[in-house]
Design a protein around this motif. Structure first.
Motif, PDB file in Angstrom:
ATOM      1  N   HIS A   1       0.834  -1.211   0.000  1.00 26.31           N
ATOM      2  CA  HIS A   1       0.000   0.000   0.000  1.00 26.31           C
ATOM      3  C   HIS A   1       0.865   1.257   0.000  1.00 26.31           C
ATOM      4  N   VAL A   2       1.996   1.213   0.733  1.00 25.54           N
ATOM      5  CA  VAL A   2       2.917   2.349   0.724  1.00 25.54           C
ATOM      6  C   VAL A   2       3.601   2.459  -0.635  1.00 25.54           C
ATOM      7  N   ASP A   3       3.985   1.320  -1.210  1.00 26.16           N
ATOM      8  CA  ASP A   3       4.641   1.330  -2.517  1.00 26.16           C
ATOM      9  C   ASP A   3       3.706   1.845  -3.613  1.00 26.16           C
ATOM     10  N   ALA A   4       2.410   1.681  -3.417  1.00 26.43           N
ATOM     11  CA  ALA A   4       1.467   2.198  -4.408  1.00 26.43           C
ATOM     12  C   ALA A   4       1.582   3.715  -4.525  1.00 26.43           C
ATOM     13  N   ILE A   5       2.082   4.359  -3.465  1.00 28.23           N
ATOM     14  CA  ILE A   5       2.288   5.810  -3.482  1.00 28.23           C
ATOM     15  C   ILE A   5       3.714   6.147  -3.884  1.00 28.23           C
ATOM     16  N   ASN A   6       4.679   5.472  -3.228  1.00 31.92           N
ATOM     17  CA  ASN A   6       6.091   5.811  -3.438  1.00 31.92           C
ATOM     18  C   ASN A   6       6.663   5.233  -4.726  1.00 31.92           C
ATOM     19  N   GLU A   7       6.363   3.962  -4.991  1.00 28.70           N
ATOM     20  CA  GLU A   7       6.940   3.268  -6.141  1.00 28.70           C
ATOM     21  C   GLU A   7       5.873   2.409  -6.819  1.00 28.70           C
ATOM     22  N   PRO A   8       4.918   3.035  -7.489  1.00 30.81           N
ATOM     23  CA  PRO A   8       3.818   2.263  -8.095  1.00 30.81           C
ATOM     24  C   PRO A   8       4.262   1.301  -9.185  1.00 30.81           C
ATOM     25  N   GLN A   9       5.506   1.449  -9.651  1.00 33.27           N
ATOM     26  CA  GLN A   9       6.020   0.542 -10.687  1.00 33.27           C
ATOM     27  C   GLN A   9       6.518  -0.770 -10.113  1.00 33.27           C
ATOM     28  N   ARG A  10       6.586  -0.904  -8.770  1.00 36.75           N
ATOM     29  CA  ARG A  10       7.053  -2.137  -8.153  1.00 36.75           C
ATOM     30  C   ARG A  10       6.147  -3.309  -8.556  1.00 36.75           C
ATOM     31  N   PRO A  11       6.642  -4.545  -8.478  1.00 41.34           N
ATOM     32  CA  PRO A  11       5.878  -5.695  -8.990  1.00 41.34           C
ATOM     33  C   PRO A  11       4.479  -5.839  -8.422  1.00 41.34           C
ATOM     34  N   ILE A  12       4.296  -5.646  -7.123  1.00 40.23           N
ATOM     35  CA  ILE A  12       2.975  -5.879  -6.533  1.00 40.23           C
ATOM     36  C   ILE A  12       2.000  -4.745  -6.840  1.00 40.23           C
ATOM     37  N   PRO A  13       2.312  -3.474  -6.534  1.00 37.72           N
ATOM     38  CA  PRO A  13       1.325  -2.424  -6.836  1.00 37.72           C
ATOM     39  C   PRO A  13       1.056  -2.237  -8.325  1.00 37.72           C
ATOM     40  N   SER A  14       2.038  -2.603  -9.167  1.00 37.93           N
ATOM     41  CA  SER A  14       1.829  -2.458 -10.611  1.00 37.93           C
ATOM     42  C   SER A  14       0.907  -3.530 -11.175  1.00 37.93           C
ATOM     43  N   GLY A  15       0.655  -4.592 -10.400  1.00 42.28           N
ATOM     44  CA  GLY A  15      -0.188  -5.678 -10.867  1.00 42.28           C
ATOM     45  C   GLY A  15       0.573  -6.778 -11.578  1.00 42.28           C
ATOM     46  N   ARG A  16       1.884  -6.602 -11.763  1.00 43.21           N
ATOM     47  CA  ARG A  16       2.666  -7.642 -12.434  1.00 43.21           C
ATOM     48  C   ARG A  16       2.891  -8.859 -11.534  1.00 43.21           C
ATOM     49  N   MET A  17       2.683  -8.673 -10.225  1.00 37.71           N
ATOM     50  CA  MET A  17       2.723  -9.776  -9.256  1.00 37.71           C
ATOM     51  C   MET A  17       1.292  -9.934  -8.741  1.00 37.71           C
ATOM     52  N   PRO A  18       0.451 -10.731  -9.429  1.00 40.45           N
ATOM     53  CA  PRO A  18      -0.978 -10.730  -9.165  1.00 40.45           C
ATOM     54  C   PRO A  18      -1.354 -11.460  -7.879  1.00 40.45           C
ATOM     55  N   GLY A  19      -2.563 -11.176  -7.409  1.00 35.10           N
ATOM     56  CA  GLY A  19      -3.135 -11.892  -6.273  1.00 35.10           C
ATOM     57  C   GLY A  19      -2.238 -11.864  -5.047  1.00 35.10           C
ATOM     58  N   ARG A  20      -2.065 -13.056  -4.442  1.00 37.99           N
ATOM     59  CA  ARG A  20      -1.254 -13.181  -3.229  1.00 37.99           C
ATOM     60  C   ARG A  20       0.103 -13.834  -3.514  1.00 37.99           C
ATOM     61  N   TRP A  21       0.542 -13.747  -4.771  1.00 35.87           N
ATOM     62  CA  TRP A  21       1.808 -14.354  -5.150  1.00 35.87           C
ATOM     63  C   TRP A  21       2.970 -13.776  -4.353  1.00 35.87           C
ATOM     64  N   GLY A  22       2.935 -12.492  -4.052  1.00 34.55           N
ATOM     65  CA  GLY A  22       4.014 -11.887  -3.272  1.00 34.55           C
ATOM     66  C   GLY A  22       4.164 -12.550  -1.915  1.00 34.55           C
ATOM     67  N   LEU A  23       3.049 -12.833  -1.263  1.00 34.01           N
ATOM     68  CA  LEU A  23       3.072 -13.498   0.038  1.00 34.01           C
ATOM     69  C   LEU A  23       3.538 -14.944  -0.103  1.00 34.01           C
ATOM     70  N   TYR A  24       3.055 -15.636  -1.131  1.00 32.49           N
ATOM     71  CA  TYR A  24       3.456 -17.030  -1.329  1.00 32.49           C
ATOM     72  C   TYR A  24       4.974 -17.140  -1.519  1.00 32.49           C
ATOM     73  N   ILE A  25       5.541 -16.236  -2.298  1.00 35.59           N
ATOM     74  CA  ILE A  25       6.980 -16.275  -2.557  1.00 35.59           C
ATOM     75  C   ILE A  25       7.753 -15.968  -1.270  1.00 35.59           C
ATOM     76  N   ALA A  26       7.274 -15.012  -0.488  1.00 38.31           N
ATOM     77  CA  ALA A  26       7.935 -14.681   0.781  1.00 38.31           C
ATOM     78  C   ALA A  26       7.975 -15.894   1.705  1.00 38.31           C
ATOM     79  N   VAL A  27       6.858 -16.617   1.797  1.00 35.70           N
ATOM     80  CA  VAL A  27       6.793 -17.806   2.658  1.00 35.70           C
ATOM     81  C   VAL A  27       7.677 -18.909   2.106  1.00 35.70           C
ATOM     82  N   LEU A  28       7.611 -19.141   0.791  1.00 32.98           N
ATOM     83  CA  LEU A  28       8.413 -20.197   0.164  1.00 32.98           C
ATOM     84  C   LEU A  28       9.903 -19.935   0.374  1.00 32.98           C
TER      85      LEU A  28
END
Length: 295
Positions: free
Chosen positions: A68-95
């Motif tokens: 949510h912070v990156d959506a303001i500061n760095e909207p091009q990042r993988p998660i806020p940009s939508g290039r990392m869809p759904g909960r993939w960011g969390l899954y990768i962090a856990v994996l």
């Protein structure tokens, strides 16, 4: 898009950030005074653990809980940009967290528990309920300890078969960790606007950008000054002089940074931090060639 591309996953894991803990681990290895060639495989295992696994885990975790912070500061990042869809960011962090713990078994008991502590700090930094990054003092301290001190001590302990490194090595690890608090603060200047809006109390938000810049510089310089004094006391004047020269070379960069904190933070990170970490390695080599505990 059902899943992210491999290039997006790589961007999430931020390979450029892997260098600091890998370097600190290498400093601990050198300071242990053990043979580097005879322990090459063990060293490689440790470098992979500290960088591509543990550090990458922390980056993925941070990006997920900062989306949510990156959506303001760095909207091009993988998660806020939508290039990392759904909960993939969390899954990768856990994996990546699980992979790190599995890999750490190869470094023995100390390597495993040091890895576990580093991962715990990474999750505590980013994730609720602690979310240490909400306060710049606590969050940057956790990062500095994990990236520098813990990695240094782990490198030494792994080389010593699980034994705790000697006192001088521990002292240097903690001093350079204290200085790294200032280095971590440099990263906060690019996101002052979003941090303020989202209630993240980074040091630039708490103190204002000029005072935060002065604080970051003081945090970096003071531990280096103590290291110089200690090296002289330990009978290592040439190494002390080298660390002093590297610290003095940072001063002109810091002066420019204090005058224009937001604009020059990246400049200090790019040119000042390499001087700082070079002092770390000089100090490590000082111990490498004087393995006995000096009176």
């Amino acid at each position: 898009m059902a899943r992210p591309s491999l290039s997006t996953v790589a961007e999430l894991l931020k390979p450029i950030t892997w260098f600091p803990p890998m370097w600190a681990f290498a400093c601990g290895v050198v300071a242990s005074s053990q043979s580097l060639g005879a322990n090459a495989f063990l060293i490689i295992l440790g470098l992979v653990l500290t960088g591509p696994l543990v550090c990458a885990s922390s980056q993925a975790t941070n990006d997920w809980f900062d989306r949510h912070v990156d959506a303001i500061n760095e909207p091009q990042r993988p998660i806020p940009s939508g290039r990392m869809p759904g909960r993939w960011g969390l899954y990768i962090a856990v994996l990546w967290t699980v992979l790190s713990l599995v890999w750490a078994w190869g470094l023995g008991t100390w390597g495993f528990w040091a890895c576990a502590l580093g991962l715990l700090l990474a999750w505590a930094y980013s994730a609720p309920p602690l979310r240490l990054k909400q306060n710049g003092w606590w969050g940057n301290a956790a990062c500095a300890l994990s990236y520098e001190g813990l990695a240094w001590i782990t490198g030494g302990a792994v080389m010593l078969g699980g034994a705790l490194p000697e006192q001088r090595s521990l002292v240097l690890a903690l001093l350079f960790s204290a200085g790294a608090h200032g280095i971590m603060t440099l990263n906060d200047f690019k996101s002052v606007q979003g941090d303020a809006q989202m209630g993240v109390r980074s040091l630039p938000v708490q103190l204002g950008v000029v005072n935060a810049a002065k604080t970051a510089c003081a945090c970096m310089l003071l531990p280096q000054a103590v290291v110089v004094v200690l090296l002289l006391q330990w009978g290592l004047p040439w190494h002390g002089a080298a660390v002093l020269a590297l610290a003095l070379a940072q001063l002109p960069l810091m002066q420019r940074f204090v005058r224009q904190p937001v604009e020059k933070a990246l400049m200090l990170s790019a040119f000042g931090v390499p001087l700082y970490v070079s002092g770390m390695m000089v100090s490590a080599w000082a111990l490498h060639f004087t393995p006995q505990v000096l009176a």
